[in-house]
Design a protein around this motif. Sequence first.
Motif, PDB file in Angstrom:
ATOM      1  N   LEU A 186      30.832 -30.237  23.616  1.00 59.27           N
ATOM      2  CA  LEU A 186      31.280 -28.845  23.696  1.00 59.27           C
ATOM      3  C   LEU A 186      31.454 -28.253  22.297  1.00 59.27           C
ATOM      4  O   LEU A 186      31.092 -27.098  22.064  1.00 59.27           O
ATOM      5  N   ASN A 187      32.007 -29.040  21.372  1.00 63.45           N
ATOM      6  CA  ASN A 187      32.147 -28.576  19.986  1.00 63.45           C
ATOM      7  C   ASN A 187      30.788 -28.263  19.380  1.00 63.45           C
ATOM      8  O   ASN A 187      30.614 -27.226  18.732  1.00 63.45           O
ATOM      9  N   ALA A 188      29.824 -29.146  19.590  1.00 66.87           N
ATOM     10  CA  ALA A 188      28.474 -28.930  19.044  1.00 66.87           C
ATOM     11  C   ALA A 188      27.833 -27.693  19.664  1.00 66.87           C
ATOM     12  O   ALA A 188      27.213 -26.873  18.974  1.00 66.87           O
ATOM     13  N   LEU A 209      36.442 -18.735  14.092  1.00 71.10           N
ATOM     14  CA  LEU A 209      36.815 -18.689  15.506  1.00 71.10           C
ATOM     15  C   LEU A 209      37.273 -20.054  15.999  1.00 71.10           C
ATOM     16  O   LEU A 209      36.744 -21.079  15.568  1.00 71.10           O
ATOM     17  N   ALA A 210      38.213 -20.031  16.917  1.00 70.86           N
ATOM     18  CA  ALA A 210      38.626 -21.222  17.653  1.00 70.86           C
ATOM     19  C   ALA A 210      38.757 -20.810  19.108  1.00 70.86           C
ATOM     20  O   ALA A 210      39.232 -19.720  19.409  1.00 70.86           O
ATOM     21  N   VAL A 211      38.290 -21.669  20.001  1.00 71.75           N
ATOM     22  CA  VAL A 211      38.377 -21.370  21.431  1.00 71.75           C
ATOM     23  C   VAL A 211      39.008 -22.543  22.170  1.00 71.75           C
ATOM     24  O   VAL A 211      38.985 -23.676  21.694  1.00 71.75           O
ATOM     25  N   THR A 212      39.550 -22.236  23.337  1.00 75.22           N
ATOM     26  CA  THR A 212      40.099 -23.238  24.229  1.00 75.22           C
ATOM     27  C   THR A 212      39.334 -23.171  25.534  1.00 75.22           C
ATOM     28  O   THR A 212      39.106 -22.085  26.068  1.00 75.22           O
ATOM     29  N   VAL A 213      38.936 -24.341  26.026  1.00 76.27           N
ATOM     30  CA  VAL A 213      38.185 -24.441  27.280  1.00 76.27           C
ATOM     31  C   VAL A 213      39.157 -24.857  28.376  1.00 76.27           C
ATOM     32  O   VAL A 213      39.955 -25.782  28.199  1.00 76.27           O
ATOM     33  N   GLN A 214      39.083 -24.170  29.520  1.00 74.60           N
ATOM     34  CA  GLN A 214      39.983 -24.407  30.646  1.00 74.60           C
ATOM     35  C   GLN A 214      39.205 -24.978  31.816  1.00 74.60           C
ATOM     36  O   GLN A 214      38.147 -24.469  32.170  1.00 74.60           O
ATOM     37  N   VAL A 215      39.742 -26.049  32.420  1.00 75.61           N
ATOM     38  CA  VAL A 215      39.176 -26.631  33.644  1.00 75.61           C
ATOM     39  C   VAL A 215      40.323 -26.908  34.617  1.00 75.61           C
ATOM     40  O   VAL A 215      41.491 -26.872  34.236  1.00 75.61           O
ATOM     41  N   LEU A 270      45.912 -26.583  35.724  1.00 78.20           N
ATOM     42  CA  LEU A 270      44.782 -26.411  34.823  1.00 78.20           C
ATOM     43  C   LEU A 270      44.941 -27.332  33.626  1.00 78.20           C
ATOM     44  O   LEU A 270      46.044 -27.684  33.249  1.00 78.20           O
ATOM     45  N   SER A 271      43.813 -27.718  33.049  1.00 79.47           N
ATOM     46  CA  SER A 271      43.814 -28.527  31.833  1.00 79.47           C
ATOM     47  C   SER A 271      43.032 -27.783  30.762  1.00 79.47           C
ATOM     48  O   SER A 271      42.107 -27.038  31.069  1.00 79.47           O
ATOM     49  N   TYR A 272      43.408 -28.024  29.521  1.00 77.84           N
ATOM     50  CA  TYR A 272      42.808 -27.299  28.416  1.00 77.84           C
ATOM     51  C   TYR A 272      42.431 -28.256  27.302  1.00 77.84           C
ATOM     52  O   TYR A 272      43.063 -29.287  27.120  1.00 77.84           O
ATOM     53  N   VAL A 273      41.402 -27.873  26.539  1.00 76.27           N
ATOM     54  CA  VAL A 273      41.085 -28.554  25.288  1.00 76.27           C
ATOM     55  C   VAL A 273      40.685 -27.482  24.289  1.00 76.27           C
ATOM     56  O   VAL A 273      39.944 -26.561  24.616  1.00 76.27           O
ATOM     57  N   GLU A 274      41.255 -27.587  23.082  1.00 74.80           N
ATOM     58  CA  GLU A 274      40.909 -26.626  22.044  1.00 74.80           C
ATOM     59  C   GLU A 274      39.764 -27.201  21.228  1.00 74.80           C
ATOM     60  O   GLU A 274      39.836 -28.327  20.738  1.00 74.80           O
ATOM     61  N   LEU A 275      38.701 -26.434  21.102  1.00 72.90           N
ATOM     62  CA  LEU A 275      37.551 -26.867  20.321  1.00 72.90           C
ATOM     63  C   LEU A 275      37.835 -26.643  18.843  1.00 72.90           C
ATOM     64  O   LEU A 275      38.688 -25.843  18.471  1.00 72.90           O
ATOM     65  N   LYS A 276      37.096 -27.350  18.007  1.00 77.81           N
ATOM     66  CA  LYS A 276      37.308 -27.255  16.561  1.00 77.81           C
ATOM     67  C   LYS A 276      37.007 -25.847  16.057  1.00 77.81           C
ATOM     68  O   LYS A 276      36.068 -25.200  16.504  1.00 77.81           O
ATOM     69  N   GLN A 277      37.793 -25.433  15.104  1.00 81.13           N
ATOM     70  CA  GLN A 277      37.606 -24.123  14.485  1.00 81.13           C
ATOM     71  C   GLN A 277      36.243 -24.113  13.779  1.00 81.13           C
ATOM     72  O   GLN A 277      35.867 -25.069  13.114  1.00 81.13           O
ATOM     73  N   THR A 278      35.526 -23.010  13.941  1.00 81.79           N
ATOM     74  CA  THR A 278      34.189 -22.893  13.375  1.00 81.79           C
ATOM     75  C   THR A 278      34.088 -21.627  12.538  1.00 81.79           C
ATOM     76  O   THR A 278      34.614 -20.586  12.916  1.00 81.79           O
ATOM     77  N   ILE A 279      33.369 -21.749  11.425  1.00 78.92           N
ATOM     78  CA  ILE A 279      33.156 -20.607  10.540  1.00 78.92           C
ATOM     79  C   ILE A 279      31.672 -20.260  10.579  1.00 78.92           C
ATOM     80  O   ILE A 279      30.815 -21.134  10.459  1.00 78.92           O
ATOM     81  N   THR A 333      41.186 -18.347  20.949  1.00 79.75           N
ATOM     82  CA  THR A 333      42.589 -18.517  20.553  1.00 79.75           C
ATOM     83  C   THR A 333      42.839 -18.127  19.107  1.00 79.75           C
ATOM     84  O   THR A 333      43.972 -17.922  18.712  1.00 79.75           O
ATOM     85  N   GLU A 334      41.753 -18.049  18.336  1.00 82.01           N
ATOM     86  CA  GLU A 334      41.904 -17.623  16.951  1.00 82.01           C
ATOM     87  C   GLU A 334      40.626 -16.924  16.517  1.00 82.01           C
ATOM     88  O   GLU A 334      39.525 -17.386  16.806  1.00 82.01           O
ATOM     89  N   ILE A 335      40.783 -15.799  15.847  1.00 80.94           N
ATOM     90  CA  ILE A 335      39.618 -15.071  15.339  1.00 80.94           C
ATOM     91  C   ILE A 335      40.016 -14.385  14.045  1.00 80.94           C
ATOM     92  O   ILE A 335      41.087 -13.795  13.941  1.00 80.94           O
TER      93      ILE A 335
END
Length: 148
Positions: free
Chosen positions: A92-94, A71-77, A52-61, A140-142
């Motif tokens: 994806l960030n947008a 919040l911050a999330v990680t997308v898995q493919v 699996l590969s992952y990318v963490e999206l930018k933290q958003t308020i 991954t973060e809340i």
Amino acid sequence: MKSSVKNNGDKSGKTSSDRFAIYAAVVVLVFFGIVTYFIYQSRMPGKNDAELSYVELKQTIVNDQGMVARLAVTVQVNNGDEGWLSDNEEQLNAQFKKELTSIDLSSLRTKEGFVELQDELKRRFNLVFKTDKIQAVMVTEILLQDQR
């Protein structure tokens, strides 16, 4: 004279047994070195058994009527889709920021709401990007703060 011949014979016997001990120690050390190397290789942190590969999206308020969430999330493919993931990271960030404006932040206080958010983000990302490459979206973060 006999005693001196006997001593020479003893010395050569000792020397060959000393060499044998050194050779045996070297062989044992090499063996343990090889075993250690293979154990290390099998437990390397970079190894991806799940493929699996992952990318963490930018933290958003988000601020929704006095309720603030960070919040911050990680997308898995799957491994073969990491190129697609890196190519679409900015979109994806947008999309992540856009999706957060439409959620009810108070629902994130429960486990069910938390899981529902992850499932909904996965569904929406796959729908918007017209793909099925996204296997999971993991929070991954809340941080929730009620400022009312």
